[in-house]
Scaffold this motif. Structure first.
Motif, short mmCIF file in Angstrom:
data_model
loop_
_atom_site.label_atom_id
_atom_site.label_comp_id
_atom_site.label_asym_id
_atom_site.label_seq_id
_atom_site.Cartn_x
_atom_site.Cartn_y
_atom_site.Cartn_z
N GLN A 155 20.58 -21.37 61.00
CA GLN A 155 19.18 -21.79 61.00
C GLN A 155 18.24 -20.59 61.18
N LEU A 156 18.70 -19.58 61.87
CA LEU A 156 17.88 -18.41 62.13
C LEU A 156 17.88 -17.41 60.98
N TYR A 157 19.06 -17.15 60.42
CA TYR A 157 19.22 -16.05 59.47
C TYR A 157 19.71 -16.47 58.09
N GLY A 158 20.09 -17.72 57.95
CA GLY A 158 20.71 -18.16 56.70
C GLY A 158 22.22 -18.12 56.81
N VAL A 159 22.88 -18.86 55.93
CA VAL A 159 24.34 -19.03 56.02
C VAL A 159 25.08 -17.71 55.81
N GLU A 160 24.68 -16.94 54.83
CA GLU A 160 25.42 -15.71 54.53
C GLU A 160 25.38 -14.73 55.70
N GLU A 161 24.21 -14.54 56.29
CA GLU A 161 24.10 -13.62 57.41
C GLU A 161 24.83 -14.17 58.63
N LEU A 183 36.71 -23.51 57.49
CA LEU A 183 35.62 -23.97 56.62
C LEU A 183 34.33 -23.22 56.94
N PHE A 184 33.97 -23.15 58.20
CA PHE A 184 32.72 -22.50 58.57
C PHE A 184 32.81 -20.98 58.41
N LYS A 185 33.95 -20.43 58.70
CA LYS A 185 34.10 -18.97 58.64
C LYS A 185 34.13 -18.46 57.21
N ASP A 186 34.83 -19.16 56.33
CA ASP A 186 35.05 -18.65 54.97
C ASP A 186 34.36 -19.46 53.89
N GLY A 187 33.82 -20.64 54.24
CA GLY A 187 33.22 -21.51 53.24
C GLY A 187 34.27 -22.43 52.64
N GLY A 188 33.82 -23.46 51.96
CA GLY A 188 34.75 -24.40 51.35
C GLY A 188 34.11 -25.75 51.13
N ASP A 189 34.95 -26.76 51.00
CA ASP A 189 34.48 -28.11 50.68
C ASP A 189 34.59 -28.99 51.93
N GLY A 203 40.56 -39.52 67.08
CA GLY A 203 39.99 -38.27 67.54
C GLY A 203 39.88 -37.25 66.43
N GLU A 204 40.93 -37.09 65.65
CA GLU A 204 40.91 -36.12 64.56
C GLU A 204 39.92 -36.54 63.48
N LEU A 205 39.86 -37.84 63.18
CA LEU A 205 38.91 -38.32 62.18
C LEU A 205 37.49 -38.07 62.64
N PHE A 206 37.24 -38.29 63.93
CA PHE A 206 35.90 -38.04 64.47
C PHE A 206 35.51 -36.58 64.29
N TYR A 207 36.39 -35.66 64.70
CA TYR A 207 36.07 -34.24 64.60
C TYR A 207 35.91 -33.81 63.14
N ALA A 208 36.76 -34.31 62.27
CA ALA A 208 36.65 -33.95 60.86
C ALA A 208 35.32 -34.42 60.28
N SER A 209 34.94 -35.64 60.60
CA SER A 209 33.68 -36.19 60.08
C SER A 209 32.49 -35.46 60.68
N LEU A 210 32.55 -35.19 62.00
CA LEU A 210 31.45 -34.49 62.67
C LEU A 210 31.21 -33.13 62.05
N TYR A 211 32.27 -32.33 61.91
CA TYR A 211 32.07 -30.97 61.43
C TYR A 211 31.82 -30.90 59.93
N ALA A 212 32.27 -31.90 59.19
CA ALA A 212 31.89 -31.97 57.78
C ALA A 212 30.39 -32.20 57.67
N GLY A 213 29.86 -33.11 58.49
CA GLY A 213 28.42 -33.37 58.48
C GLY A 213 27.63 -32.16 58.94
N LEU A 214 28.09 -31.49 59.97
CA LEU A 214 27.39 -30.30 60.47
C LEU A 214 27.41 -29.16 59.45
N TYR A 215 28.47 -29.10 58.65
CA TYR A 215 28.53 -28.07 57.60
C TYR A 215 27.40 -28.29 56.60
N TYR A 216 27.20 -29.55 56.20
CA TYR A 216 26.09 -29.86 55.30
C TYR A 216 24.76 -29.51 55.94
N ALA A 218 24.11 -27.21 58.01
CA ALA A 218 23.90 -25.76 58.03
C ALA A 218 23.37 -25.23 56.71
N GLN A 219 23.59 -25.97 55.64
CA GLN A 219 23.16 -25.51 54.32
C GLN A 219 21.68 -25.78 54.05
#
Length: 220
Positions: A155-161, A183-189, A203-216, A218-219
């Protein structure tokens, strides 16, 4: 930011040298120093104990030897109030309680990932990133705090930075968090992250869904 259940290191027995000769007769020998402690698990499989788990005990010891007036206990109560306020939607109130906890016991600051979350949702991204970086410095194996720091700095510097500044941490034992970290470190789907754990535990489904949403998020 660790999972809600923790396991401590398993107790191990100490091994002592035999004092018998080849024929079973006792030999008088100089006493040997005890062998170093060795975990019954191989090094890679020995679970690490989060420093955060040790804070309450360490704080209690400090208050005892320094004659403190219960500052650590009061700080712990403030942290709990902050967490409750966050759950109730009073995010600003939660930050006030977390800051109060730090005033009461400055040692708390290095472990207050909860404060980082609250700051993130108040759009105080610089302060939140600083909190998460401080936490990772204390616990260099915290995958989730590394990701949340990235979210703040995106949010401060953009995804690439933000990716250039990415905090590398140790290998997480949870498969879902290993995939999220990559996913967050290298990028991906992010859809792949969610689908890979769609048939896993809640628990795993929750974390997968949460971080998939947070990845979007960040963009944006």
């Amino acid at each position: 930011m660790t999972s809600t259940s923790f396991s401590l290191r398993s107790p191990a027995s100490f091994h002592f040298p035999s004092a018998t000769g080849a024929c079973g007769h006792v030999r008088w020998i100089q006493p040997l120093a005890p062998k170093p402690f060795r975990s019954p698990l191989p090094p890679a499989a020995t679970p690490a104990v989060s420093r955060r788990l040790l804070l309450p005990a360490a704080a209690g010891i400090w208050d005892f030897i320094s004659g403190g007036a219960g500052g650590a206990a009061a700080a712990t109560l403030a942290v709990r109030r902050g967490m409750q306020l966050f759950k109730q939607g009073d995010v600003a109130g939660s930050v006030a309680e977390f800051d109060r906890a730090i005033e009461l016991d400055p040692r708390q600051k290095a472990y207050l990932w909860q404060r980082g979350l609250s700051l993130y949702y108040l759009d105080r991204f610089q302060d939140a990133a600083e909190q998460f970086r401080l936490d990772v410095a204390e616990n260099p194996n915290d995958t989730e705090e590394s990701i949340w720091c990235f979210l703040c700095e995106a949010q401060l510097y953009g995804v690439e930075e933000a990716r250039k500044r990415f905090l590398e941490v140790g290998l997480d034992r949870r498969p879902v968090m290993r995939d999220a970290y990559a996913l967050f470190k290298d990028g991906g789907d992010p859809e792949k992250l969610a689908s890979n754990f769609s048939s896993s535990s809640d628990g795993e489904l929750f974390y997968a869904s949460l971080y998939a949403g947070l990845y979007y998020e960040a963009q944006v």
